[in-house]
Design a protein around this motif. Sequence first.
Motif, short mmCIF file in Angstrom:
data_model
loop_
_atom_site.label_atom_id
_atom_site.label_comp_id
_atom_site.label_asym_id
_atom_site.label_seq_id
_atom_site.Cartn_x
_atom_site.Cartn_y
_atom_site.Cartn_z
N TYR A 45 0.81 -1.22 0.00
CA TYR A 45 0.00 0.00 0.00
C TYR A 45 0.84 1.27 0.00
CZ TYR A 45 -4.30 -2.61 0.61
OH TYR A 45 -5.35 -3.45 0.41
N ALA A 46 2.04 1.22 0.58
CA ALA A 46 2.91 2.40 0.58
C ALA A 46 3.30 2.78 -0.85
CB ALA A 46 4.14 2.15 1.43
N CYS A 47 3.65 1.79 -1.67
CA CYS A 47 4.01 2.08 -3.07
C CYS A 47 2.80 2.59 -3.84
CB CYS A 47 4.57 0.83 -3.74
SG CYS A 47 6.24 0.41 -3.23
N LEU A 48 1.64 2.01 -3.61
CA LEU A 48 0.42 2.48 -4.28
C LEU A 48 0.12 3.91 -3.87
CD1 LEU A 48 -2.12 2.20 -5.98
CD2 LEU A 48 -3.20 1.07 -4.00
N SER A 49 0.22 4.22 -2.58
CA SER A 49 -0.05 5.56 -2.08
C SER A 49 0.93 6.58 -2.67
CB SER A 49 0.03 5.56 -0.56
OG SER A 49 -0.19 6.86 -0.06
N ALA A 50 2.21 6.22 -2.71
CA ALA A 50 3.22 7.13 -3.28
C ALA A 50 2.95 7.37 -4.76
CB ALA A 50 4.61 6.55 -3.07
N HIS A 51 2.57 6.32 -5.48
CA HIS A 51 2.24 6.45 -6.91
C HIS A 51 1.05 7.39 -7.11
CE1 HIS A 51 1.55 5.25 -11.07
NE2 HIS A 51 0.28 5.04 -10.74
N VAL A 52 0.02 7.23 -6.30
CA VAL A 52 -1.17 8.08 -6.38
C VAL A 52 -0.80 9.53 -6.09
CG1 VAL A 52 -3.38 8.60 -5.27
CG2 VAL A 52 -2.83 6.26 -5.91
N ASP A 53 -0.04 9.76 -5.03
CA ASP A 53 0.37 11.12 -4.66
C ASP A 53 1.23 11.78 -5.73
OD1 ASP A 53 -1.01 10.88 -2.28
OD2 ASP A 53 0.80 10.51 -1.07
N GLU A 54 2.25 11.07 -6.21
CA GLU A 54 3.17 11.65 -7.19
C GLU A 54 2.51 11.95 -8.53
OE1 GLU A 54 6.75 9.38 -7.56
OE2 GLU A 54 7.24 9.64 -5.44
N ASN A 55 1.46 11.20 -8.86
CA ASN A 55 0.78 11.41 -10.15
C ASN A 55 -0.52 12.18 -10.00
OD1 ASN A 55 2.41 9.84 -12.26
ND2 ASN A 55 2.32 8.46 -10.51
N ASP A 56 -0.77 12.72 -8.79
CA ASP A 56 -1.95 13.54 -8.51
C ASP A 56 -3.24 12.86 -8.99
OD1 ASP A 56 -3.04 15.80 -7.34
OD2 ASP A 56 -3.01 16.95 -9.21
N LEU A 57 -3.36 11.57 -8.69
CA LEU A 57 -4.48 10.78 -9.20
C LEU A 57 -5.79 10.99 -8.45
CD1 LEU A 57 -2.60 7.47 -9.99
CD2 LEU A 57 -3.22 9.32 -11.56
N THR A 58 -5.77 11.75 -7.36
CA THR A 58 -7.03 12.01 -6.66
C THR A 58 -7.68 13.29 -7.13
OG1 THR A 58 -5.87 13.10 -4.85
CG2 THR A 58 -6.33 10.75 -4.60
N ALA A 59 -6.95 14.12 -7.85
CA ALA A 59 -7.50 15.40 -8.31
C ALA A 59 -8.65 15.17 -9.28
CB ALA A 59 -6.42 16.24 -8.97
N GLY A 60 -9.81 15.75 -8.96
CA GLY A 60 -10.95 15.65 -9.84
C GLY A 60 -11.75 14.38 -9.74
N ASN A 61 -11.35 13.47 -8.89
CA ASN A 61 -12.09 12.22 -8.73
C ASN A 61 -13.05 12.31 -7.54
OD1 ASN A 61 -10.99 10.75 -10.88
ND2 ASN A 61 -9.12 10.44 -9.71
N ALA A 62 -13.84 11.31 -7.36
CA ALA A 62 -14.84 11.28 -6.30
C ALA A 62 -14.19 10.86 -4.98
CB ALA A 62 -15.97 10.33 -6.66
N CYS A 63 -13.36 11.72 -4.44
CA CYS A 63 -12.68 11.41 -3.19
C CYS A 63 -13.24 12.22 -2.03
CB CYS A 63 -11.18 11.68 -3.33
SG CYS A 63 -10.39 10.49 -4.42
N GLU A 64 -14.51 12.50 -2.09
CA GLU A 64 -15.14 13.17 -0.97
C GLU A 64 -16.43 12.44 -0.65
OE1 GLU A 64 -17.59 16.86 -2.49
OE2 GLU A 64 -15.56 16.94 -3.29
N TRP A 65 -16.83 12.53 0.59
CA TRP A 65 -17.99 11.82 1.06
C TRP A 65 -18.96 12.79 1.68
CZ3 TRP A 65 -18.96 10.24 6.44
CH2 TRP A 65 -20.06 9.38 6.55
N SER A 66 -20.20 12.71 1.30
CA SER A 66 -21.24 13.56 1.86
C SER A 66 -22.23 12.67 2.59
CB SER A 66 -21.95 14.35 0.76
OG SER A 66 -21.03 15.17 0.08
N PRO A 67 -22.15 12.60 3.92
CA PRO A 67 -23.01 11.66 4.66
C PRO A 67 -24.50 11.98 4.56
CG PRO A 67 -21.83 13.10 6.16
CD PRO A 67 -21.29 13.36 4.80
N GLY A 68 -24.86 13.20 4.17
CA GLY A 68 -26.27 13.58 4.06
C GLY A 68 -26.92 13.12 2.77
N GLU A 69 -26.17 12.58 1.86
CA GLU A 69 -26.75 12.19 0.55
C GLU A 69 -27.14 10.75 0.52
OE1 GLU A 69 -24.19 13.40 -2.64
OE2 GLU A 69 -24.17 15.45 -1.92
#
Length: 69
Positions: A45-69
């Motif tokens: 998971y550390a390598c996966l996390s570093a890969h995601v961070d270095e390639n900015d793969l969370t930008a613009g994706n559904a990485c937020e949670w709205s508990p009211g929906e």
Amino acid sequence: MFTTVSTPEADETCAYCGSLIFDHDPICVRDCDDGCGSPAYFYNYACLSAHVDENDLTAGNACEWSPGE
């Protein structure tokens, strides 16, 4: 849509660090928003996390949670 599951070769290397994936706890990742292409394997998971961070793969994706929906 379906995906074929297969075990990687014993000498498969990490997409991030190049280490043999079976030296630890391998992670398999597919981009299923892009036709479920070839899997990418990560050493742990550390390598996966570093890969995601270095390639900015969370930008613009559904990485937020709205508990009211």
